[in-house]
Design a protein around this motif. Sequence first.
Motif, mmCIF file in Angstrom:
data_model
loop_
_atom_site.group_PDB
_atom_site.id
_atom_site.type_symbol
_atom_site.label_atom_id
_atom_site.label_comp_id
_atom_site.label_asym_id
_atom_site.label_seq_id
_atom_site.Cartn_x
_atom_site.Cartn_y
_atom_site.Cartn_z
ATOM 1 N N ASP A 130 28.316 -18.598 4.564
ATOM 2 C CA ASP A 130 28.226 -20.046 4.700
ATOM 3 C C ASP A 130 28.054 -20.383 6.170
ATOM 4 O OD1 ASP A 130 30.916 -21.003 5.974
ATOM 5 O OD2 ASP A 130 31.586 -19.733 4.325
ATOM 6 N N ARG A 157 25.203 -22.627 2.149
ATOM 7 C CA ARG A 157 25.888 -21.457 1.577
ATOM 8 C C ARG A 157 24.891 -20.673 0.746
ATOM 9 N NH1 ARG A 157 29.930 -23.283 -3.369
ATOM 10 N NH2 ARG A 157 28.783 -25.136 -4.074
ATOM 11 N N SER A 160 27.337 -16.007 -4.140
ATOM 12 C CA SER A 160 28.368 -16.490 -5.071
ATOM 13 C C SER A 160 29.702 -16.673 -4.357
ATOM 14 C CB SER A 160 28.532 -15.503 -6.231
ATOM 15 O OG SER A 160 28.844 -14.202 -5.736
ATOM 16 N N GLN A 162 32.511 -19.811 -2.639
ATOM 17 C CA GLN A 162 32.891 -21.210 -2.747
ATOM 18 C C GLN A 162 33.999 -21.520 -1.755
ATOM 19 O OE1 GLN A 162 34.244 -21.230 -6.884
ATOM 20 N NE2 GLN A 162 36.379 -21.338 -6.179
ATOM 21 N N TRP A 181 36.011 -30.436 -1.499
ATOM 22 C CA TRP A 181 36.950 -29.456 -2.034
ATOM 23 C C TRP A 181 38.247 -29.574 -1.253
ATOM 24 C CZ3 TRP A 181 35.649 -24.895 -5.239
ATOM 25 C CH2 TRP A 181 34.360 -24.953 -5.770
#
Length: 385
Positions: A130, A157, A160, A162, A181
């Motif tokens: 990211d 990003r 896979s 987050q 988030w």
Amino acid sequence: MRRAIRAIAATALLAAGSITAFVVAGPAQADTQICEQFGSTTIGGRYVVMNNRWGTSAQQCINVTSTGFGITSQQGTGNTSGAPVSYPAVYYGCHYTNCSPGTVLPMRVSDISSARSSINYTFVSGATYDAAYDIWLDPTPKTDGVNQMEIMIWFNRQGSIQPIGSPVGNTTIGGRNWQVWQGSNGSNNVISYVAPSPLASWDFSVLDFISDVRSRGAITSSWYLTSIQAGFEPWIGGAGLAVNSFSASVNGGGGGGTTPPTTPPTTPPTSTPTTPPAGGASCSVGYSTDTWSNGFVANVTVTNTGSSALNGWTLGFTLPSEQAVTNSWNATLSGSSGALTARNLAWNGGVPAGGSTSFGFQGTYSGSFAAPSAFTLNGSACTRA
């Protein structure tokens, strides 16, 4: 994004007190290559560029220019369900006792009249990473160690991965839409703003993001802005990623905050720690951790539950087998594995009745991860918080 401590420092820069592995080069004139784990240099007489390879023993090198840096080699591999392997970045402000030249940070949020920054990135394909822009805040003008609030702006990003925590909605800041988030990595709270599509360059108000975090009740105006940072968190690959240019400026207003606070000092005192008094103590210990594939960060909070103040403290505990400390902050640790003692520094030995103090350390482990089973403070057993 997962991280335990950047620049241990961290911290850590992955630390708050000292990090013996931190290597500081001179100001970058011509392009400078840094491969040292926590190597850093200054650019433009105003910013610090750091390699900050905190989550892997594999090589990472960056090429520092007069306006930014690029990753030339990144050989580590992180677990995409866990933490990245590093956070090479450029910053303005203070990060684990290393402050950028002439910075006015830390500065109380209520004293800031404007805070702007601009960034220009180069992205690559085929890597997992990211592009992370960090804004760090703390209730105190902290210049040594992990701050309590991390604002992350994910400009891009790939792969896979987050942010920490879970999505809590969407918002518009600076005329752009962001997915929000919120969570904690065990060391600090994190609110992340994720761009819906890659954003390679932007000039924006840092205060807009701080104001949104404040509106969520995560901070108050009495908190301090300590640093503004921009870089990458690679999990896999990353060669070719670059911060082509970075700038940040913070201005005070209302007659306050235009110079760095004088307490606590930028570098904590290094005089001999206070000698703990004889006899035991009443205490409880909180032990929180953030782990990844082969490493961890532990944050330890010691609370004086007795009726009288402590004038010096020594905390004893035993690390489970296959764990070893690599660096620490806010305390002097004796030993690196097995039975350890953490002793106060000269500036944090006094703990009033009902008060608490904290320290932390970074380490490695193999097999299953576990916390110490017991703690003693000045020879007396503590309860677990």
